[in-house]
Design a protein around this motif. Structure first.
Motif, PDB file in Angstrom:
ATOM      1  N   CYS A  90       8.785  -5.024 -10.688  1.00 39.89           N
ATOM      2  CA  CYS A  90       8.784  -3.651 -10.202  1.00 39.89           C
ATOM      3  C   CYS A  90       7.417  -3.092 -10.552  1.00 39.89           C
ATOM      4  O   CYS A  90       6.987  -3.164 -11.697  1.00 39.89           O
ATOM      5  N   ARG A  91       6.706  -2.572  -9.569  1.00 34.87           N
ATOM      6  CA  ARG A  91       5.352  -2.059  -9.792  1.00 34.87           C
ATOM      7  C   ARG A  91       5.301  -0.585  -9.429  1.00 34.87           C
ATOM      8  O   ARG A  91       5.875  -0.166  -8.429  1.00 34.87           O
ATOM      9  N   VAL A  92       4.603   0.201 -10.218  1.00 37.67           N
ATOM     10  CA  VAL A  92       4.406   1.621  -9.960  1.00 37.67           C
ATOM     11  C   VAL A  92       3.070   1.770  -9.248  1.00 37.67           C
ATOM     12  O   VAL A  92       2.040   1.314  -9.754  1.00 37.67           O
ATOM     13  N   ILE A  93       3.095   2.396  -8.071  1.00 37.37           N
ATOM     14  CA  ILE A  93       1.886   2.515  -7.260  1.00 37.37           C
ATOM     15  C   ILE A  93       1.605   3.993  -6.996  1.00 37.37           C
ATOM     16  O   ILE A  93       2.449   4.708  -6.443  1.00 37.37           O
ATOM     17  N   ALA A  94       0.432   4.444  -7.380  1.00 33.56           N
ATOM     18  CA  ALA A  94       0.015   5.834  -7.174  1.00 33.56           C
ATOM     19  C   ALA A  94      -0.296   6.077  -5.702  1.00 33.56           C
ATOM     20  O   ALA A  94      -0.544   5.128  -4.940  1.00 33.56           O
ATOM     21  N   PRO A  95      -0.304   7.339  -5.270  1.00 32.26           N
ATOM     22  CA  PRO A  95      -0.662   7.643  -3.878  1.00 32.26           C
ATOM     23  C   PRO A  95      -2.043   7.082  -3.524  1.00 32.26           C
ATOM     24  O   PRO A  95      -2.990   7.207  -4.299  1.00 32.26           O
TER      25      PRO A  95
ATOM     26  N   VAL B 193       0.843  -1.190   0.000  1.00 35.01           N
ATOM     27  CA  VAL B 193       0.000   0.000   0.000  1.00 35.01           C
ATOM     28  C   VAL B 193       0.879   1.240   0.000  1.00 35.01           C
ATOM     29  O   VAL B 193       1.814   1.345   0.797  1.00 35.01           O
ATOM     30  N   ASN B 194       0.578   2.168  -0.889  1.00 40.60           N
ATOM     31  CA  ASN B 194       1.319   3.429  -0.956  1.00 40.60           C
ATOM     32  C   ASN B 194       0.540   4.497  -0.195  1.00 40.60           C
ATOM     33  O   ASN B 194      -0.436   5.054  -0.702  1.00 40.60           O
ATOM     34  N   ASN B 195       0.966   4.792   1.014  1.00 41.76           N
ATOM     35  CA  ASN B 195       0.354   5.845   1.823  1.00 41.76           C
ATOM     36  C   ASN B 195       1.119   7.161   1.682  1.00 41.76           C
ATOM     37  O   ASN B 195       0.914   8.079   2.468  1.00 41.76           O
TER      38      ASN B 195
ATOM     39  N   THR C  55       3.831   9.121  -6.137  1.00 38.12           N
ATOM     40  CA  THR C  55       3.895   7.796  -6.742  1.00 38.12           C
ATOM     41  C   THR C  55       5.233   7.145  -6.419  1.00 38.12           C
ATOM     42  O   THR C  55       6.262   7.823  -6.400  1.00 38.12           O
ATOM     43  N   VAL C  56       5.213   5.849  -6.173  1.00 39.90           N
ATOM     44  CA  VAL C  56       6.443   5.115  -5.886  1.00 39.90           C
ATOM     45  C   VAL C  56       6.526   3.898  -6.804  1.00 39.90           C
ATOM     46  O   VAL C  56       5.518   3.385  -7.266  1.00 39.90           O
ATOM     47  N   ALA C  57       7.745   3.457  -7.086  1.00 37.36           N
ATOM     48  CA  ALA C  57       7.995   2.222  -7.824  1.00 37.36           C
ATOM     49  C   ALA C  57       8.694   1.285  -6.858  1.00 37.36           C
ATOM     50  O   ALA C  57       9.762   1.614  -6.326  1.00 37.36           O
ATOM     51  N   VAL C  58       8.088   0.138  -6.597  1.00 39.23           N
ATOM     52  CA  VAL C  58       8.629  -0.775  -5.586  1.00 39.23           C
ATOM     53  C   VAL C  58       8.608  -2.222  -6.055  1.00 39.23           C
ATOM     54  O   VAL C  58       7.883  -2.589  -6.974  1.00 39.23           O
ATOM     55  N   THR C  59       9.398  -3.017  -5.381  1.00 36.56           N
ATOM     56  CA  THR C  59       9.420  -4.459  -5.555  1.00 36.56           C
ATOM     57  C   THR C  59       9.492  -5.077  -4.163  1.00 36.56           C
ATOM     58  O   THR C  59       9.859  -4.404  -3.200  1.00 36.56           O
ATOM     59  N   VAL C  60       9.153  -6.339  -4.072  1.00 34.06           N
ATOM     60  CA  VAL C  60       9.181  -7.037  -2.786  1.00 34.06           C
ATOM     61  C   VAL C  60      10.389  -7.956  -2.751  1.00 34.06           C
ATOM     62  O   VAL C  60      10.682  -8.649  -3.721  1.00 34.06           O
ATOM     63  N   GLU C  61      11.104  -7.948  -1.635  1.00 37.33           N
ATOM     64  CA  GLU C  61      12.250  -8.841  -1.444  1.00 37.33           C
ATOM     65  C   GLU C  61      11.795 -10.022  -0.591  1.00 37.33           C
ATOM     66  O   GLU C  61      11.175  -9.833   0.451  1.00 37.33           O
TER      67      GLU C  61
END
Length: 115
Positions: free
Chosen positions: A79-84, A58-60, A64-70
């Motif tokens: 890598c996924r781009v997630i809006a606010p 969740v992007n709180n 906008t952030v681009a994240v991946t899970v380790e």
């Protein structure tokens, strides 16, 4: 074809192969490697929740952030781009005990940024 001509042809073929291989090795050695950019931890406003089947991120944040899970086993996560205010679903840890240990920033590919 005489035996002598075959020997010369084999020697010439081996010499050409050796020169080609040496040239290839020199090219590879001279080409700088492109290292992936180091991933840093995601901002504190990005949170994740996991179950055995899914990991929800969740992007709180206000941006906008681009994240991946380790994961513990090093599995690849896109890598996924997630809006606010939005969230994205990644693979969970499954039945083998693998689980998410961090959310990191990443550089998305052009396909991942598509609208």
């Amino acid at each position: 074809m005489s035996r002598m001509k075959r020997v010369k042809r084999v020697k010439r073929t081996l010499a050409l192969a050796a020169v080609s291989a040496a040239g290839l090795l020199m090219t590879v050695a001279a080409t700088p490697s492109v290292a992936a950019p180091a991933q840093s931890p995601a901002p504190a406003c990005v949170e994740y929740y996991q179950s055995w089947r899914y990991t929800d991120v969740v992007n709180n944040c206000a941006e906008t952030v681009a994240v991946t899970v380790e994961y513990t086993n090093g599995q690849d996560a896109p890598c996924r781009v997630i809006a606010p205010g939005a969230w994205a679903t990644f693979a969970g840890y499954g039945t083998d005990g693998n689980y998410a240990i961090a959310v990191r920033t990443c550089e998305p590919s052009v396909a991942e940024v598509a609208p």
